[in-house]
Motif scaffolding. Structure first.
Motif, PDB file in Angstrom:
ATOM      1  N   ILE A   6      -8.618   4.646  22.567  1.00 28.47           N
ATOM      2  CA  ILE A   6      -8.316   5.231  23.867  1.00 28.47           C
ATOM      3  C   ILE A   6      -6.830   5.578  23.887  1.00 28.47           C
ATOM      4  O   ILE A   6      -5.988   4.703  23.670  1.00 28.47           O
ATOM      5  CB  ILE A   6      -8.639   4.250  25.013  1.00 28.47           C
ATOM      6  N   MET A   7      -6.523   6.845  24.152  1.00 28.87           N
ATOM      7  CA  MET A   7      -5.128   7.280  24.211  1.00 28.87           C
ATOM      8  C   MET A   7      -4.771   7.649  25.644  1.00 28.87           C
ATOM      9  O   MET A   7      -5.512   8.370  26.304  1.00 28.87           O
ATOM     10  CB  MET A   7      -4.912   8.494  23.298  1.00 28.87           C
ATOM     11  N   LEU A   8      -3.648   7.127  26.099  1.00 29.44           N
ATOM     12  CA  LEU A   8      -3.094   7.499  27.389  1.00 29.44           C
ATOM     13  C   LEU A   8      -1.846   8.320  27.114  1.00 29.44           C
ATOM     14  O   LEU A   8      -1.093   8.014  26.187  1.00 29.44           O
ATOM     15  CB  LEU A   8      -2.699   6.263  28.196  1.00 29.44           C
ATOM     16  N   ALA A   9      -1.628   9.358  27.889  1.00 26.66           N
ATOM     17  CA  ALA A   9      -0.437  10.183  27.702  1.00 26.66           C
ATOM     18  C   ALA A   9       0.284  10.345  29.037  1.00 26.66           C
ATOM     19  O   ALA A   9      -0.353  10.500  30.083  1.00 26.66           O
ATOM     20  CB  ALA A   9      -0.818  11.548  27.145  1.00 26.66           C
ATOM     21  N   CYS A  10       1.597  10.297  28.967  1.00 27.46           N
ATOM     22  CA  CYS A  10       2.433  10.555  30.138  1.00 27.46           C
ATOM     23  C   CYS A  10       3.674  11.311  29.665  1.00 27.46           C
ATOM     24  O   CYS A  10       3.738  11.732  28.515  1.00 27.46           O
ATOM     25  CB  CYS A  10       2.790   9.266  30.867  1.00 27.46           C
ATOM     26  N   SER A  11       4.640  11.451  30.525  1.00 24.28           N
ATOM     27  CA  SER A  11       5.822  12.239  30.174  1.00 24.28           C
ATOM     28  C   SER A  11       6.469  11.761  28.884  1.00 24.28           C
ATOM     29  O   SER A  11       6.689  12.537  27.967  1.00 24.28           O
ATOM     30  CB  SER A  11       6.842  12.204  31.309  1.00 24.28           C
ATOM     31  N   ALA A  12       6.785  10.478  28.821  1.00 28.68           N
ATOM     32  CA  ALA A  12       7.468   9.952  27.639  1.00 28.68           C
ATOM     33  C   ALA A  12       6.673   8.868  26.918  1.00 28.68           C
ATOM     34  O   ALA A  12       7.098   8.373  25.890  1.00 28.68           O
ATOM     35  CB  ALA A  12       8.839   9.408  28.027  1.00 28.68           C
ATOM     36  N   LYS A  22      -2.637  -3.888  30.544  1.00 28.87           N
ATOM     37  CA  LYS A  22      -3.666  -4.301  31.506  1.00 28.87           C
ATOM     38  C   LYS A  22      -5.061  -3.901  31.008  1.00 28.87           C
ATOM     39  O   LYS A  22      -6.024  -4.652  31.155  1.00 28.87           O
ATOM     40  CB  LYS A  22      -3.406  -3.660  32.874  1.00 28.87           C
ATOM     41  N   MET A  23      -5.166  -2.730  30.399  1.00 25.78           N
ATOM     42  CA  MET A  23      -6.448  -2.283  29.859  1.00 25.78           C
ATOM     43  C   MET A  23      -6.869  -3.137  28.669  1.00 25.78           C
ATOM     44  O   MET A  23      -8.050  -3.475  28.528  1.00 25.78           O
ATOM     45  CB  MET A  23      -6.373  -0.817  29.440  1.00 25.78           C
ATOM     46  N   GLN A  24      -5.924  -3.514  27.825  1.00 27.68           N
ATOM     47  CA  GLN A  24      -6.237  -4.375  26.683  1.00 27.68           C
ATOM     48  C   GLN A  24      -6.747  -5.729  27.161  1.00 27.68           C
ATOM     49  O   GLN A  24      -7.701  -6.268  26.601  1.00 27.68           O
ATOM     50  CB  GLN A  24      -5.010  -4.532  25.789  1.00 27.68           C
ATOM     51  N   VAL A  97      -9.354   1.784  35.019  1.00 26.43           N
ATOM     52  CA  VAL A  97      -9.007   2.839  34.065  1.00 26.43           C
ATOM     53  C   VAL A  97      -9.824   2.663  32.783  1.00 26.43           C
ATOM     54  O   VAL A  97     -10.295   3.639  32.201  1.00 26.43           O
ATOM     55  CB  VAL A  97      -7.485   2.864  33.792  1.00 26.43           C
ATOM     56  N   LEU A  98     -10.032   1.425  32.369  1.00 28.79           N
ATOM     57  CA  LEU A  98     -10.870   1.161  31.197  1.00 28.79           C
ATOM     58  C   LEU A  98     -12.299   1.646  31.447  1.00 28.79           C
ATOM     59  O   LEU A  98     -12.910   2.276  30.582  1.00 28.79           O
ATOM     60  CB  LEU A  98     -10.856  -0.329  30.852  1.00 28.79           C
ATOM     61  N   THR A  99     -12.818   1.379  32.626  1.00 31.53           N
ATOM     62  CA  THR A  99     -14.166   1.830  32.978  1.00 31.53           C
ATOM     63  C   THR A  99     -14.255   3.351  32.933  1.00 31.53           C
ATOM     64  O   THR A  99     -15.245   3.904  32.442  1.00 31.53           O
ATOM     65  CB  THR A  99     -14.578   1.296  34.368  1.00 31.53           C
ATOM     66  N   THR A 100     -13.224   4.035  33.428  1.00 32.36           N
ATOM     67  CA  THR A 100     -13.190   5.501  33.355  1.00 32.36           C
ATOM     68  C   THR A 100     -13.273   5.967  31.906  1.00 32.36           C
ATOM     69  O   THR A 100     -14.055   6.868  31.571  1.00 32.36           O
ATOM     70  CB  THR A 100     -11.902   6.040  34.010  1.00 32.36           C
ATOM     71  N   ALA A 101     -12.476   5.352  31.039  1.00 29.04           N
ATOM     72  CA  ALA A 101     -12.480   5.719  29.618  1.00 29.04           C
ATOM     73  C   ALA A 101     -13.854   5.471  29.002  1.00 29.04           C
ATOM     74  O   ALA A 101     -14.372   6.309  28.254  1.00 29.04           O
ATOM     75  CB  ALA A 101     -11.405   4.938  28.867  1.00 29.04           C
TER      76      ALA A 101
END
Length: 108
Positions: A6-12, A22-24, A97-101
């Motif tokens: 699962i990859m999360l992306a944001c500005s930096a 928290k997801m882990q 968020v984990l459930t969404t993924a």
């Protein structure tokens, strides 16, 4: 070895790091083994085209304006993508968020 990535992306890639933790923790509590990581928006292309590309991409709210362009790339790569719910992001709700993924990956 992790079942899925699962990859999360944001500005930096830094503001999502707490959410990754928290997801882990939520994944561990659920007894699932996922590789979850955060990266900068500028690294998305590299990650999608890598040999070990993610199984799903979630976007931080601060780069939501990029979603349409990124969706074209993830569709081409066969990787589901969605923005992270702003309330879940603000509350750092790793379980939601984990459930969404997992739903995007077809695991729930």
């Amino acid at each position: 070895m992790a079942e899925k990535t699962i990859m999360l992306a944001c500005s930096a890639g830094m503001s999502t790091s707490l959410l990754v933790s928290k997801m882990q923790a939520a994944a561990k509590a659920d007894g699932v083994d996922y590789h979850i990581f955060a990266t900068a928006a500028s690294d998305i292309d590299h990650q999608l085209n890598s040999e070990n590309h993610p199984d799903v991409l979630l976007l931080g709210p601060q780069i939501g304006y990029m979603a349409a362009d990124i969706k074209k790339k993830t569709d081409a790569a066969g990787i589901p993508m969605a923005p992270i719910n702003m309330q879940d992001y603000g509350m750092m709700n790793g379980e939601n968020v984990l459930t969404t993924a997992e739903k995007l990956m077809g695991d729930k």
